[in-house]
Structures are given as structure tokens and as C-alpha cells.
Design a protein around this motif. Structure first.
Motif, PDB file in Angstrom:
ATOM      1  N   ILE A 108       0.821  -1.274  -0.042  1.00  0.00           N
ATOM      2  CA  ILE A 108      -0.087  -0.272   0.105  1.00  0.00           C
ATOM      3  C   ILE A 108       0.953   1.279   0.070  1.00  0.00           C
ATOM      4  O   ILE A 108       2.095   1.023   0.279  1.00  0.00           O
ATOM      5  N   LEU A 109       0.294   2.342  -0.290  1.00  0.00           N
ATOM      6  CA  LEU A 109       1.003   3.621  -0.181  1.00  0.00           C
ATOM      7  C   LEU A 109       0.891   4.065   1.383  1.00  0.00           C
ATOM      8  O   LEU A 109      -0.028   3.827   1.934  1.00  0.00           O
ATOM      9  N   ALA A 115       7.563   9.425   3.043  1.00  0.00           N
ATOM     10  CA  ALA A 115       9.248  10.072   3.097  1.00  0.00           C
ATOM     11  C   ALA A 115       9.345  10.606   1.771  1.00  0.00           C
ATOM     12  O   ALA A 115      10.377  11.312   1.673  1.00  0.00           O
ATOM     13  N   ALA A 116       8.745  10.224   0.709  1.00  0.00           N
ATOM     14  CA  ALA A 116       9.092  10.570  -0.760  1.00  0.00           C
ATOM     15  C   ALA A 116       7.701   9.912  -1.547  1.00  0.00           C
ATOM     16  O   ALA A 116       7.052   9.117  -1.199  1.00  0.00           O
ATOM     17  N   LYS A 117       7.651  10.572  -2.739  1.00  0.00           N
ATOM     18  CA  LYS A 117       6.672  10.333  -3.670  1.00  0.00           C
ATOM     19  C   LYS A 117       6.620   8.829  -3.825  1.00  0.00           C
ATOM     20  O   LYS A 117       7.718   8.154  -4.471  1.00  0.00           O
ATOM     21  N   LEU A 149       7.501   5.826 -11.778  1.00  0.00           N
ATOM     22  CA  LEU A 149       7.419   7.397 -11.341  1.00  0.00           C
ATOM     23  C   LEU A 149       8.884   8.171 -11.465  1.00  0.00           C
ATOM     24  O   LEU A 149       8.842   9.236 -11.089  1.00  0.00           O
ATOM     25  N   GLY A 150       9.893   7.430 -12.116  1.00  0.00           N
ATOM     26  CA  GLY A 150      10.673   8.206 -12.524  1.00  0.00           C
ATOM     27  C   GLY A 150      11.837   8.380 -11.387  1.00  0.00           C
ATOM     28  O   GLY A 150      12.713   8.911 -11.361  1.00  0.00           O
ATOM     29  N   ALA A 151      11.695   7.446 -10.291  1.00  0.00           N
ATOM     30  CA  ALA A 151      12.505   7.409  -9.197  1.00  0.00           C
ATOM     31  C   ALA A 151      13.861   6.936  -9.736  1.00  0.00           C
ATOM     32  O   ALA A 151      14.036   6.248 -11.061  1.00  0.00           O
ATOM     33  N   THR A 152      15.196   7.433  -9.186  1.00  0.00           N
ATOM     34  CA  THR A 152      16.439   6.887  -9.743  1.00  0.00           C
ATOM     35  C   THR A 152      17.274   5.953  -8.743  1.00  0.00           C
ATOM     36  O   THR A 152      18.327   5.654  -9.105  1.00  0.00           O
ATOM     37  N   GLY A 153      16.450   5.665  -7.560  1.00  0.00           N
ATOM     38  CA  GLY A 153      17.036   4.444  -6.674  1.00  0.00           C
ATOM     39  C   GLY A 153      15.619   4.331  -5.765  1.00  0.00           C
ATOM     40  O   GLY A 153      14.667   4.964  -5.641  1.00  0.00           O
ATOM     41  N   PHE A 154      15.961   3.482  -4.616  1.00  0.00           N
ATOM     42  CA  PHE A 154      14.848   3.334  -3.621  1.00  0.00           C
ATOM     43  C   PHE A 154      15.592   2.889  -2.538  1.00  0.00           C
ATOM     44  O   PHE A 154      16.699   1.816  -2.759  1.00  0.00           O
ATOM     45  N   ARG A 179      13.553   6.920  -4.400  1.00  0.00           N
ATOM     46  CA  ARG A 179      14.432   8.062  -3.991  1.00  0.00           C
ATOM     47  C   ARG A 179      14.619   8.844  -5.676  1.00  0.00           C
ATOM     48  O   ARG A 179      14.564   8.185  -6.685  1.00  0.00           O
ATOM     49  N   TYR A 180      14.736   9.891  -5.503  1.00  0.00           N
ATOM     50  CA  TYR A 180      14.836  11.060  -6.817  1.00  0.00           C
ATOM     51  C   TYR A 180      16.329  11.680  -6.616  1.00  0.00           C
ATOM     52  O   TYR A 180      16.910  12.029  -5.622  1.00  0.00           O
TER      53      TYR A 180
END
Ligand code: 5GP
Ligand code: ZN
Length: 139
Positions: free
Chosen positions: A30-31, A36-38, A78-83, A107-108
């Protein structure tokens, strides 16, 4: 087994509505309500385990693989560049809901880092003493 007075058991069972990104027999993802971030997600096993100390081996592998899958989906979708995969055990570790959950935090490239700490210092003797104490804890 589900625990009736546990909010995450009730969310995982679908009794309380949530923004669900993934569901299968064993898990619901779930969201997070306070991201902490999108795209911050929580993976909840449908069975109740208070924390990782109660998590059975057959659940531990799949939950990590699901974390990887959802982290990669956030990168693609979502275009995140890491997580970050984050998992808290006990109040002193920041656990506020006593139902095991794995945080998946996209993470962005905005410079914000969450899994950060100030490196401390120790001597070789201290490290050996600590390592010995942990090894004793394995017994
Ligand atoms: P913990 O601190 O226990 O590792 O993480 C608990 C997380 O659950 C927090 O990030 C918090 O925002 C989230 N949370 C708490 N209650 C709810 C809820 O009812 N719904 C959702 N979606 N997230 C929740
Ligand atoms: Zn529960």
C-alpha cells in the motif's frame, strides 16, 4: 494468522481501504499515509508478525523480492532513480506499528538522503570486543 486489533492486519485483509499497489495471496502493498518520498510503499504480510524476529523464513525471501519488484516499478513508473528498503524492529528502532512491514521508498535526484547517519569511531580492540559479544549472541 490475522490479529483483529491490529490496523495493518485489517488493512492487509482489505477491511480498511488503502491505496493498494499490489496484492497476492500472502501480501498487500500500500501507499504510506505519511510518505518520506513520492510513492513510499509498505509491504504488509497478510499474516500477523510483530516484527522480523517473528517472520518465518518462507515469508522473508518473498518479501525482499517484492521490495525489489516494487522499487523497480517506482523507478519505471514514477521516474525514481533509486530506492531504499527500510524495515524497523522495536520502538528504539523507530517501529511505530507492531505488524512487520517493509518500507519501499523511491528516491529521486533531489539530493535528499534518508538512510543516513553520522559515522562514529572505534578502535580495533573495541571492534573485536563487540564482534565477540555479537558472536556470543548467535549461540
Ligand atoms: P514504522 O515506523 O512502524 O516502521 O512505520 C509505520 C508507517 O506506517 C509510517 O510510515 C506511517 O506513516 C504508516 N502508517 C501508519 N498508519 C497507517 C495507515 O493507517 N495507513 C497507511 N497507509 N500507512 C500508515
Ligand atoms: Zn497485524
Amino acid at each position: 494468522m490475522k490479529k483483529d486489533d491490529c490496523i495493518f492486519c485489517r488493512i492487509a485483509a482489505g477491511e480498511i481501504p488503502s491505496a493498494t499497489v499490489y496484492e497476492d495471496e500472502g501480501f498487500r502493498a500500500i501507499l504510506d499515509l505519511g510518505p518520506a518520498a513520492k510513492g513510499h510503499m509498505l509491504i504488509l504480510p497478510k499474516d500477523h508478525y510483530a516484527d522480523v524476529t517473528e517472520l518465518p523464513e518462507e515469508c522473508a525471501g518473498p518479501v525482499l523480492m517484492l521490495g525489489k519488484k516494487l522499487g523497480m516499478a517506482a523507478m519505471k513508473g514514477l521516474g525514481a532513480t533509486g530506492f531504499n528498503l527500510v524495515q524497523n524492529n522495536g520502538a528504539s528502532a523507530g517501529q511505530t506499528v507492531r505488524h512487520f512491514h517493509l518500507h519501499v521508498i523511491p528516491r529521486y535526484d533531489d539530493g535528499a538522503v534518508i538512510a543516513a547517519w553520522t559515522p562514529g569511531e572505534n578502535t580495533a580492540e573495541e571492534r573485536e570486543e563487540i564482534a565477540q559479544a555479537v558472536r556470543a549472541g548467535l549461540e
